[in-house]
Scaffold this active site. Sequence first.
Site, mmCIF file in Angstrom:
data_model
loop_
_atom_site.group_PDB
_atom_site.id
_atom_site.type_symbol
_atom_site.label_atom_id
_atom_site.label_comp_id
_atom_site.label_asym_id
_atom_site.label_seq_id
_atom_site.Cartn_x
_atom_site.Cartn_y
_atom_site.Cartn_z
ATOM 1 N N GLY A 164 -95.209 -43.822 27.630
ATOM 2 C CA GLY A 164 -94.204 -43.436 28.624
ATOM 3 C C GLY A 164 -94.310 -41.967 28.974
ATOM 4 O O GLY A 164 -93.942 -41.110 28.176
ATOM 5 N N LEU A 165 -94.832 -41.704 30.169
ATOM 6 C CA LEU A 165 -95.034 -40.307 30.558
ATOM 7 C C LEU A 165 -94.045 -39.870 31.629
ATOM 8 O O LEU A 165 -94.405 -39.270 32.633
ATOM 9 C CB LEU A 165 -96.480 -40.095 31.005
ATOM 10 N N GLY A 169 -91.391 -37.829 27.917
ATOM 11 C CA GLY A 169 -92.631 -38.254 27.271
ATOM 12 C C GLY A 169 -93.757 -37.262 27.511
ATOM 13 O O GLY A 169 -94.478 -36.872 26.587
ATOM 14 N N ASN A 187 -99.394 -44.808 29.834
ATOM 15 C CA ASN A 187 -98.345 -45.118 30.804
ATOM 16 C C ASN A 187 -98.767 -46.381 31.524
ATOM 17 O O ASN A 187 -99.914 -46.516 31.942
ATOM 18 C CB ASN A 187 -98.170 -43.973 31.804
ATOM 19 N N ASN A 261 -82.765 -43.070 24.258
ATOM 20 C CA ASN A 261 -81.327 -43.136 23.952
ATOM 21 C C ASN A 261 -80.869 -44.578 23.780
ATOM 22 O O ASN A 261 -79.933 -45.021 24.429
ATOM 23 C CB ASN A 261 -80.534 -42.478 25.081
ATOM 24 N N SER A 287 -83.074 -34.707 21.408
ATOM 25 C CA SER A 287 -82.271 -33.990 22.394
ATOM 26 C C SER A 287 -82.930 -32.678 22.795
ATOM 27 O O SER A 287 -83.619 -32.036 22.007
ATOM 28 C CB SER A 287 -80.881 -33.687 21.820
ATOM 29 N N GLY A 289 -83.626 -32.176 26.533
ATOM 30 C CA GLY A 289 -84.091 -32.244 27.918
ATOM 31 C C GLY A 289 -85.570 -31.898 28.004
ATOM 32 O O GLY A 289 -86.283 -31.841 26.990
ATOM 33 N N LYS A 342 -77.288 -39.517 17.662
ATOM 34 C CA LYS A 342 -77.649 -38.996 18.989
ATOM 35 C C LYS A 342 -76.599 -39.405 20.026
ATOM 36 O O LYS A 342 -76.260 -38.634 20.925
ATOM 37 C CB LYS A 342 -79.039 -39.505 19.412
ATOM 38 N N HIS A 345 -73.793 -37.119 19.646
ATOM 39 C CA HIS A 345 -74.209 -35.845 20.251
ATOM 40 C C HIS A 345 -73.907 -35.880 21.743
ATOM 41 O O HIS A 345 -73.330 -34.949 22.308
ATOM 42 C CB HIS A 345 -75.715 -35.636 20.010
ATOM 43 N N ASN A 346 -74.284 -36.976 22.377
ATOM 44 C CA ASN A 346 -74.069 -37.081 23.818
ATOM 45 C C ASN A 346 -72.579 -37.175 24.155
ATOM 46 O O ASN A 346 -72.149 -36.682 25.193
ATOM 47 C CB ASN A 346 -74.821 -38.285 24.385
ATOM 48 N N GLU A 349 -71.444 -33.791 24.073
ATOM 49 C CA GLU A 349 -72.032 -33.164 25.275
ATOM 50 C C GLU A 349 -71.193 -33.478 26.526
ATOM 51 O O GLU A 349 -70.871 -32.576 27.313
ATOM 52 C CB GLU A 349 -73.459 -33.708 25.423
ATOM 53 N N TYR A 350 -70.833 -34.741 26.691
ATOM 54 C CA TYR A 350 -70.024 -35.133 27.857
ATOM 55 C C TYR A 350 -68.720 -34.335 27.895
ATOM 56 O O TYR A 350 -68.319 -33.824 28.934
ATOM 57 C CB TYR A 350 -69.660 -36.622 27.777
ATOM 58 N N HIS A 606 -44.258 -59.294 13.909
ATOM 59 C CA HIS A 606 -45.499 -58.767 13.314
ATOM 60 C C HIS A 606 -45.247 -58.023 12.004
ATOM 61 O O HIS A 606 -46.193 -57.586 11.371
ATOM 62 C CB HIS A 606 -46.210 -57.859 14.318
HETATM 63 C C1 6PG Z 1 -80.219 -34.663 25.557
HETATM 64 C C2 6PG Z 1 -79.469 -35.338 26.667
HETATM 65 C C3 6PG Z 1 -80.229 -36.473 27.251
HETATM 66 C C4 6PG Z 1 -79.648 -37.114 28.512
HETATM 67 C C5 6PG Z 1 -78.301 -36.646 28.952
HETATM 68 C C6 6PG Z 1 -77.917 -37.123 30.336
HETATM 69 O O1 6PG Z 1 -79.660 -34.621 24.461
HETATM 70 O O2 6PG Z 1 -81.318 -34.179 25.773
HETATM 71 O O3 6PG Z 1 -78.283 -35.836 26.152
HETATM 72 O O4 6PG Z 1 -80.377 -37.443 26.241
HETATM 73 O O5 6PG Z 1 -80.534 -36.801 29.532
HETATM 74 O O6 6PG Z 1 -77.371 -37.092 28.056
HETATM 75 O O7 6PG Z 1 -77.170 -38.276 30.196
HETATM 76 P P1 6PG Z 1 -76.244 -38.791 31.350
HETATM 77 O O8 6PG Z 1 -77.154 -39.192 32.479
HETATM 78 O O9 6PG Z 1 -75.510 -39.948 30.786
HETATM 79 O O10 6PG Z 1 -75.367 -37.661 31.751
#
Ligand code: 6PG
Length: 626
Positions: A164-165, A169, A187, A261, A287, A289, A342, A345-346, A349-350, A606
């Site tokens: 997967g490139l 990747g 790929n 993910n 993680s 990017g 992970k 983590h996300n 992140e959100y 209950h």
């Molecule tokens: C990471 C990011 C990655 C993902 C983002 C975007 O840790 O490098 O979390 O895994 O690209 O979470 O996710 P969304 O498209 O759901 O915002």
Amino acid sequence: MGVAGSGKTTIGKALAQELGLPFYDADNFHPQSNIDKMRQGTALTDDDRHPWLTDLAAWISRWEGEKGAVLACSALKEQYRKILQSVENITWVYLEGNSEMILQRLESRSGHFMPAALLESQFAALEEPDYGIRVNVSSSPAEIVAKILSKVKMMNAFEFGLIGLGVMGKSLALNLAGKGISISVYNRHVEGREEGIAAGLIADNPKLPNLRGFDNLGDFIHSLARPRKVMMMIYSGAIDKQLEELIPILEAGDVVIDGGNSFYKDTIRRADLLAEKDILYLGTGISGGEEGARKGPSIMAGGSERAYLLMAHYFDLIAAKDQAGEPCSAYIGPGGAGHFVKMVHNGIEYAEMQLLSEIYYLLRHFLKIPPSEIAGIFSEWHTGELNSYLLEITIDILRKEEDGELLLDKILDQAEQKGTGGLSALAALEYGVPYGPLAEAVMARTLSAMRSRRLTAAKLYSREAEATATDREALLSKVKNAYSAARLINHQIGFSLMSEASLRNQWELDPARIAAIWTNGCIIRSVLMEDLALLLTEDDAILTSPVWVPKMRGWQQDFADIVALGLQQGFALPVLSSALNYFLGYTSADSPANLIQAQRDYFGAHTYRRRDKPEDQNFHTNWINI
Ligand code: 6PG
């Protein structure tokens, strides 16, 4: 390959024996018309050779699908070799020698249809390949075979395979290759959409001879040393199909890594499936990017510990390093632990992203501070405890102009998502962990996406607010405190979700280690994470730790003021307010849940437990006399 008399048959047979492969002589595939022509001493033309080479190419494909083969074939011109190249995984071995020596050999050979006189035309046609293995044939056959074998071994024993490139990747492949790892990349070929992707990566990186590309899965797998280490960097929805293709061609002891993910329960199911064939599986969150993958991501491996031991060297090599110089990579735990962590983590992140968006929006539209100044304020915050990667990129975003205007203002305000935030919220529900701020971060994205409805509704409810200039300084410091408090709460919730899942699944997660590998490389790296790496031992209760209690006490009132004021002035603050609600609920000795219990008992019998009686007893009251 090589001219007649260079020893192709002798060497080829010996090589085939050593490799345990069948041997074929291309001469035996000539049509009778070609054999007759050569017997008469007439050189073959390209037209004569074409059907013969095409036929051989078909045979090569067939042998490749079996276990491979050694073929002796003159293949003198590049165009002939191109026809023969029906599969990517051909190792060309060119037997070179000078014409005198070869002529001598030919003249001493009997029973062959190639007269020595034709040798001259062979040398004239020869275009030496500048690839593959080149061996001089002046030494003994045994020496020649040994030389070829050692080179073949080197070429076919690539250490690492990556499937997967896409953005991640490709970056990981270059990271690995740049660290000296011999890596084969694959790929898939999709007509008109994904063509020559691996070859393109190789062509773009001529200085990385340890990188090889394939668009044929079988060739790719065969290029790897055993036990094979194959990492998939593909869309999580495509993993099952990819595994279906991989399972038949992998062998016991091979390692498969899902570096995407994937949902952790899918990872557990897949690991069980592969275990049936004794193939080891690692569900590994990565993680960081594109830049992180290229320069050093944070790596969260979960699943087979045996597999991790085989992979740790590679992960450590490519991962980011923490402040102590340790790799931001760890074995998280068995089963789906890596992907679970992970996912959390996300989730964090959100919520961090939404928090920053709410804060930016308040500063810009409530305090009326222009974006460039907000960037300045954030830069100041960034020098201290609020330092984080997400704050850093927000500063850049607030400064990015296009044609003299802020690019941000041209971006459609509809957030998208790939789902990991929502999955974290679902996990929180499943494990009974209050996770309001995360759920609100997901819902805020969903609400933002309903743009046309928002536009209609906005016309019906107008609002405009502006803080007075004298308020600004005081409000700014309150906003900063509110942001600090909400971040701390968001992190506490994330870690508490992991600790609950750890207990239930017996994963034995180590929160301090997880925080440590999140101090660099990943999206939520921050100074706060560095503090947490030191603070979190077995205890995930950040809000009750003596380090944070005085700080939270200091921020508490400002936090409440900002949420109250913001809401009053008409600003949606889903994560800020949810974090405040969490905090108030979490720090309340007394809750109104007794009323909930009474209501439940009222309409559904209950039962409830009492404060004035032992807590293991249940009571029911007949609330009305029917
Ligand atoms: C990471 C990011 C990655 C993902 C983002 C975007 O840790 O490098 O979390 O895994 O690209 O979470 O996710 P969304 O498209 O759901 O915002």
